[in-house]
Design an enzyme around this catalytic site. Sequence first.
Site, PDB file in Angstrom:
ATOM      1  N   LYS A  31      -6.451  -0.237  -7.880  1.00  0.00           N
ATOM      2  CA  LYS A  31      -7.269   0.859  -7.091  1.00  0.00           C
ATOM      3  C   LYS A  31      -7.420   1.934  -7.875  1.00  0.00           C
ATOM      4  CE  LYS A  31      -8.539   0.444  -3.031  1.00  0.00           C
ATOM      5  NZ  LYS A  31     -10.218   0.470  -2.547  1.00  0.00           N
ATOM      6  N   ASP A  46      -9.154  14.590  -3.306  1.00  0.00           N
ATOM      7  CA  ASP A  46      -8.861  13.189  -3.876  1.00  0.00           C
ATOM      8  C   ASP A  46      -9.088  12.938  -5.494  1.00  0.00           C
ATOM      9  OD1 ASP A  46      -9.564  10.412  -4.926  1.00  0.00           O
ATOM     10  OD2 ASP A  46     -10.374   9.898  -3.164  1.00  0.00           O
ATOM     11  N   ASP A  62     -10.257  18.516   1.860  1.00  0.00           N
ATOM     12  CA  ASP A  62     -10.050  18.394   3.204  1.00  0.00           C
ATOM     13  C   ASP A  62      -8.398  18.829   3.534  1.00  0.00           C
ATOM     14  OD1 ASP A  62      -8.705  16.096   2.961  1.00  0.00           O
ATOM     15  OD2 ASP A  62     -10.740  14.884   3.044  1.00  0.00           O
ATOM     16  N   HIS A 102      -6.208  15.813   2.217  1.00  0.00           N
ATOM     17  CA  HIS A 102      -5.892  15.957   0.859  1.00  0.00           C
ATOM     18  C   HIS A 102      -5.040  17.198   0.416  1.00  0.00           C
ATOM     19  CE1 HIS A 102      -8.807  12.713   0.521  1.00  0.00           C
ATOM     20  NE2 HIS A 102      -7.974  12.073  -0.340  1.00  0.00           N
ATOM     21  N   CYS A 121      -4.171  12.091  -2.590  1.00  0.00           N
ATOM     22  CA  CYS A 121      -3.206  11.980  -1.406  1.00  0.00           C
ATOM     23  C   CYS A 121      -2.127  11.178  -1.587  1.00  0.00           C
ATOM     24  CB  CYS A 121      -3.905  11.444  -0.126  1.00  0.00           C
ATOM     25  SG  CYS A 121      -4.352   9.753  -0.363  1.00  0.00           S
ATOM     26  N   TYR A 122      -2.174  10.226  -2.742  1.00  0.00           N
ATOM     27  CA  TYR A 122      -1.145   9.273  -2.914  1.00  0.00           C
ATOM     28  C   TYR A 122       0.110  10.270  -3.808  1.00  0.00           C
ATOM     29  CZ  TYR A 122      -3.714   5.725  -1.049  1.00  0.00           C
ATOM     30  OH  TYR A 122      -4.487   4.907  -0.419  1.00  0.00           O
ATOM     31  N   HIS A 149       0.800  -1.260  -0.009  1.00  0.00           N
ATOM     32  CA  HIS A 149       0.019  -0.011  -0.005  1.00  0.00           C
ATOM     33  C   HIS A 149       0.930   1.429   0.015  1.00  0.00           C
ATOM     34  CE1 HIS A 149      -2.656   3.022   1.506  1.00  0.00           C
ATOM     35  NE2 HIS A 149      -3.616   2.172   1.409  1.00  0.00           N
ATOM     36  N   ARG A 185      -2.699   1.068  -4.310  1.00  0.00           N
ATOM     37  CA  ARG A 185      -2.520  -0.525  -4.613  1.00  0.00           C
ATOM     38  C   ARG A 185      -2.950  -0.756  -5.935  1.00  0.00           C
ATOM     39  NH1 ARG A 185      -6.814  -2.754  -0.386  1.00  0.00           N
ATOM     40  NH2 ARG A 185      -7.801  -0.718   0.238  1.00  0.00           N
ATOM     41  N   ASP A 203      -5.799   8.829  -6.537  1.00  0.00           N
ATOM     42  CA  ASP A 203      -6.388   9.490  -5.436  1.00  0.00           C
ATOM     43  C   ASP A 203      -5.308  10.578  -5.036  1.00  0.00           C
ATOM     44  OD1 ASP A 203      -6.694  10.546  -2.740  1.00  0.00           O
ATOM     45  OD2 ASP A 203      -7.608   8.942  -2.114  1.00  0.00           O
TER      46      ASP A 203
END
Lengths: 485, 350
Positions: free
Chosen positions: A338, A393, A400, A403, A343-344, A287, A335, A341
């Site tokens: 998936k 995201d 937020d 993020h 945040c990654y 992850h 992942r 997003d």
Amino acid sequence: MTDPLRFSAEASSSRLEEILDGSERIEELSDTDNEYEDMGAATLEEQVNIAYLDTVRIPIRDSYATETSKVQDDTAEIILPYLEGNPNDFPLNAYGIPKLQRDLHVKMLERALKTWPAQAAMMDASRPWIVYWSLQSMTALGIDIHPYQKRVAHTFSLAQHPTGAFGGGYGQLPHLACTYAAVLSIAIVGGEATYQSVDRKTMWHFLGRMKQADGGFTMCEGGEEDIRGAFCAMVIISLLNLPLDLPQDAPARKNGFMTFTDGLGKWISRCQSWDGGLSAAPGNEAHGAYAFCGLGCLAILGPPEETLPDYLNLPLLVHWLSSRQCSPEGGYNGRTNKLVDGCYSHWVGGCWAIVEAVTGPSELTSSHLWNRSALARYILSACQEKKGGGLKDKPGKHPDAYHTCYNLAGLSAAQYKYVYDENVNKDIGIANLGAPYHWKSQGVYEDDDVVCDHEDVIRSIHPVFVIPYRSVYECRRYFEAKEGF
Amino acid sequence: MPVFHLLRDWLSAIILSPYRMLQSVLYRLNILRPLPAENKKMPKFYQDDEAWADIEPLPQDDGGMHPLAAIAYTEEYSEAMGYLRAVMANSEFSQRVLGLTEHIISMNPAHYTVWLYRAKTISELGIPLQDEIAWLNPTALKHLKNYQIWHHRHTIIDALGSSEGETDFINTMLGQDSKNYHVWSYRQWLVKRFVLFDKPEELEWTADMIEADVRNNSAWNHRYYLVVGGRGGKPNEELAKREIEYTKAAIRKAPQNQSPWNYVLGILRAAQLPKSTIKDFVLEFADINKPDDVYSSHALDLLADIYAEEENNKGNAEKALDLLATKYDPIRANYWKYRKGLLQQAQVAA
């Protein structure tokens, strides 16, 4: 499709999703879609973007549909209009990409630090995170956060537990995630009185109680053991310059461990999964957020070019990290199979500086392992919120502080050359866990494929601690000069 | 009748549009937002409760200055937390404390302090653990993305010493979110704690999960955990062969799915077999002599590695990497160039 896992004890986004009415979000989405459809024929900028997207698309598609492929297709349909055109009507930079909306984002962050309504009780245990994410984002956007100095010290003095370390607030039990966020916030605002507000002796004892018989760390007493614990503990010990020896009352001494780092590298090794990524704990799925924790931990244990090859299968890790970049969106997922997003952008995008400290640069291999401009495009085009500011995201999601912080950190990873150089700061970081004090920023990338104007470039961020460089060095320097606790 | 439907839709759109517009404006202004169900319940206060008369609550103390990111708690939450702080300060473990923790969890399930204290209370009082699990199930279903609930469950089941009913519960949870990280991690813990590696149902269930969605990487990870990862050691030849055949079938369904490609490489590595073991299979999906007929970028990636391991075949490996960089996976062009650079480096070193 928010990912079920956040780095935080509780991500503000998933909590807020429970608070906020779902119908409003859906409505918001369909509104913007309509606006986009009403725009008519593609403009020149859009044609350029559409042509670009074709150059980064994987031309193979399987016809066999499953839940995963359906959700992926639906998501691409929502995101692509933002990469092709400009449904938010943001002003564009010289490369036809939406400019970084600094003022909008700052306003959102200032609101996050004010008092929340009663429905936000779900965040009661994560308030240190809100403070850290907001302050870090503000510094990245170039805002002077010194006016918050006294209130930061005050906020965390209430959350400091008599037995050591910080909880989410007054009367809450100490927790490593809260402590990590508190220590970073204290380091960001700096100042002697703020540094002094940390009780380092009880902190050291608390950390001693977190050390486990297998080399890892639990998040709190009676809590879960995972790679976040290992990373948070190393960050705290290193920044506060705590003794590396385990306190006499640490239970792990019974297992023959003498120091905090005993058995730690090997424990991190066991978190490397069969596909090369790192997981929360041995045996779990790889992850992105846990990968950053693992690499960050190793980058504190020693120089990356020593610790990474010692404890990880590096080629496999690089293969897995590289696979996280989504095509054609350009952002990262956490992942395999998936969704992308924002945040990654940091959790995976931030791994590269640490990895590239080992792999490059050399004459034969480019030091440039990943697609920086594709990530910057995703962040600026798809993750900026028009209504009320902040980053998120993906389109259709709510922004937020979480993020916002990690999109901005990812943007800095895409913009700057962060280099590990032992000649930097020769006067500090000689003793305990001193390796992370030898990083520097070598300026901004200026390849042919940049998509950021000068105005879109944010402040540089330390690749391991994820706070400003100056905050890192001043904090460590202060505690190195201090004698005893 | 399509004309009629069209007419009807058109009419209703015209008639309803002012209403819809008003509705959307009111939603935006937060006037029409329906109240969450919890708010409709009668709040509970402890100061009115005889059973709590002996406790002096410890109120939140903000010490004069305004803290950052404070929360304007409801009186109900604030009061309940005041009583929790007081019982924690007295180390009280009792039935009424259990009720108090349940009340706070209903208002804030993400409160690790409350969960930890609840676990301690249960252990101190010797409460039947099955009762706790029965209470926990609906709570967990309401809050899928919560670390605390899973850790609490872990603590209770560990103390209970039985995994009975747990797999059913996990299935319910995965029915809601088939890739939930906490649920899968919990399942791996169960397998280890109750030594379920050789239980045939466990592997069958995992195969069903992969069958339901061959792209579910969490399910592939669980399979690896069962077959190799959780056991440690080197898998025997027969097992490796079985896994290779299983993975081949999965790849044929959707060759551009990376999970089984990674999986088979993991099996080969663990069994210490060379990547060339599956060269013929890989060539079905990517062949550098047929650069226009590539059915999987992952096959091309693996082919590059297979050629790189062969004597004097670096040229073909480079061709595969070039195809990836320029045509089949261009977003990662820098990575493919890096891999090509490593090949040249290896040649120089040789």
